[in-house]
Design an enzyme around this catalytic site. Structure first.
Site, PDB file in Angstrom:
ATOM      1  N   SER B  45      -9.628  15.777   3.824  1.00 51.18           N
ATOM      2  CA  SER B  45     -10.214  16.317   2.604  1.00 51.18           C
ATOM      3  C   SER B  45     -11.217  15.271   2.135  1.00 51.18           C
ATOM      4  O   SER B  45     -10.854  14.107   1.918  1.00 51.18           O
ATOM      5  CB  SER B  45      -9.121  16.543   1.555  1.00 51.18           C
ATOM      6  OG  SER B  45      -9.657  17.278   0.477  1.00 51.18           O
ATOM      7  N   GLU B  46     -12.477  15.664   1.982  1.00 56.84           N
ATOM      8  CA  GLU B  46     -13.533  14.648   1.842  1.00 56.84           C
ATOM      9  C   GLU B  46     -13.499  13.896   0.511  1.00 56.84           C
ATOM     10  O   GLU B  46     -14.217  12.929   0.337  1.00 56.84           O
ATOM     11  CB  GLU B  46     -14.917  15.256   2.097  1.00 56.84           C
ATOM     12  CG  GLU B  46     -15.389  16.288   1.080  1.00 56.84           C
ATOM     13  CD  GLU B  46     -15.091  17.708   1.530  1.00 56.84           C
ATOM     14  OE1 GLU B  46     -14.131  17.905   2.305  1.00 56.84           O
ATOM     15  OE2 GLU B  46     -15.812  18.627   1.095  1.00 56.84           O
TER      16      GLU B  46
END
Lengths: 234, 207
Positions: B45-46
């Protein structure tokens, strides 16, 4: 040197001026410096340029500073959650500089690391590349992006010791370390300040050298999208 | 029958191999996580997390634990957290094997548009430009046509680009296409969709 202040307003005292560039930590409403944002609203400082991944929601986070029209320009990657932002932007009252999220993070990190410019392949061939220098390595184009050198950084951490060493919690870390690094002065708000020696030095996420002022307080920590799953039947 | 959202996600999950680190976009791509089976996949998840877990049980939501879509999630035994600069360092640095993303338009040369409609939708690109520039393989999952029935698989994109020549594979409700020299190549048709139907719904050159 004393870093701990009694309130967010005291922690910002004497370091605000109109037209300043502020780098703010947080992603969505997660890990945002909500106490310092409230204190900025109270201070009345205006014509701000704010580098922050998002712009809060209408009535929370940076959205409060938009409602009071204290922000002149935002440098962000995604502003989709804020209707007031959209209204001010589409009517030309607010300047907006879109940055790809990774470029924004790296611009902050670079500014804090004394790097005024760097080349990245992000955005090549898009509107983001317009007007930017292009350089090729091994047949791949890269564009020149500039480090961000902010007048002030406002960040939120979980714990600090009184020397400013910070520990973040889970995904509330996000933009806080790079935002903290790129400011001439960094003010951090935390949930708990503990005496020096209480934190394991091997587990410090951001060394206190980057943090000039500290304030402890209660955080609302609003959830933007509450998603849950059902418990399976036993 | 064209594929529905879940069938498209299930097909996209076939793109993932054991041991991969993968970033899933918002929308149908998020559903891909439901179809990885017993493959050892680590989701990035960035906003600063590797090893993203499912949604929490009611009452166990943690405001400090969200995904890039700002939804509450959970951690796994393998999870690690890091800051946004490190997160995009691993994306730009090619450490993430694949990204599965939604799209508004894809062109036959692999151009991707999924971040803005001038004058209408001005939300921002988030991390999409970094992802398509940096990850090993870009797979787009989207409906083949828009709500007016116009093809979203085009000779050239009309909307502002997210990335130039970045898409490797397109999975739609009608089938699977690869970006190759000179245009798109049909990899497979959705169950009950003929190659003629797929071609008719595609504006791009099919080679």
């Amino acid at each position: 040197m004393k870093k701990v202040y009694g309130s967010a307003a005291e922690a910002l005292d004497g370091i605000l001026h109109d037209g300043m560039l502020i780098a703010a930590g947080g992603f969505g409403l997660c890990g945002i410096p909500e106490l310092l944002i409230d204190a900025l609203v109270e201070s009345g400082v205006k014509d701000l340029t704010v580098a922050s991944n998002n712009a809060g929601v209408d009535e929370f986070g940076l959205g409060k500073l938009l409602t009071t029209r204290q922000i002149k320009k935002m440098m962000s990657s995604y502003v989709g959650e804020n209707a007031e932002f959209m209204r001010q932007y589409l009517s030309g009252e607010l300047e907006l500089e879109f940055n790809p999220q990774g470029t924004l993070a790296e611009r902050m990190r670079a500014g804090g690391a004394g790097i005024p410019g760097f080349y990245t392949k992000t955005g090549v061939g898009t509107v983001i590349a317009e007007g930017k220098e292009v350089k090729s390595w091994n047949g791949q184009d890269y564009i020149l992006e500039e480090g961000i050198f902010a007048d002030l950084s406002i960040v939120k951490a979980w714990k600090a010791d009184d020397t400013g060493n910070l520990i973040f919690r889970k995904t509330a870390r996000n933009f806080n370390p790079p935002a903290a690094m790129c400011g001439k002065i960094c003010v951090a708000e935390v949930e708990e300040i503990v005496p020096r020696g209480s934190l394991d030095p091997d587990l410090i996420h951001l060394p206190g050298i980057y943090v000039h002022r500290l304030v402890q307080g209660e955080h609302e920590k609003r959830i933007e999208q509450r998603t849950v799953r059902k418990r399976e039947e036993a | 029958m064209p594929w529905d959202r879940n069938q498209m996600a299930a097909r996209a999950a076939q793109e993932l191999e054991d041991g991969m680190y993968v970033n899933l976009g918002i929308g149908i791509p998020t559903l891909v996580a439901n179809y990885v089976g017993d493959k050892d996949i680590t989701l990035q998840s960035e906003n600063g997390m590797l090893g993203m877990g499912p949604f929490p049980f009611e009452g166990e939501e943690d405001p400090d634990l969200i995904n890039a879509g700002k939804q509450t999630i959970t951690e796994l035994s393998r999870t690690s957290y890091f800051d946004s600069a490190t997160s995009f360092g691993m994306i730009r640095g090619g450490k993430i094997a694949a990204a599965i993303l939604g799209a508004m338009e894809v062109a036959e040369n692999g151009d991707l548009a999924n971040w803005m409609i001038p004058g209408k939708l001005v939300k921002g690109m988030g991390g999409a430009m970094d992802l398509v520039a940096g990850v090993g393989r870009v797979v787009v999952v989207m409906d083949h046509t828009n709500k007016h029935g116009d093809s979203k698989v085009l000779k050239e994109c009309t909307l502002p680009l997210t990335g130039k020549s970045v898409v490797d594979r397109i999975i739609t409700n009608l089938g699977v296409l690869d970006v190759v020299e000179g245009g798109l190549k049909i990899v497979e048709c959705a169950d009950g969709v003929t190659e003629d139907e797929l071609r008719a719904a595609t504006q791009a050159t099919i080679v």
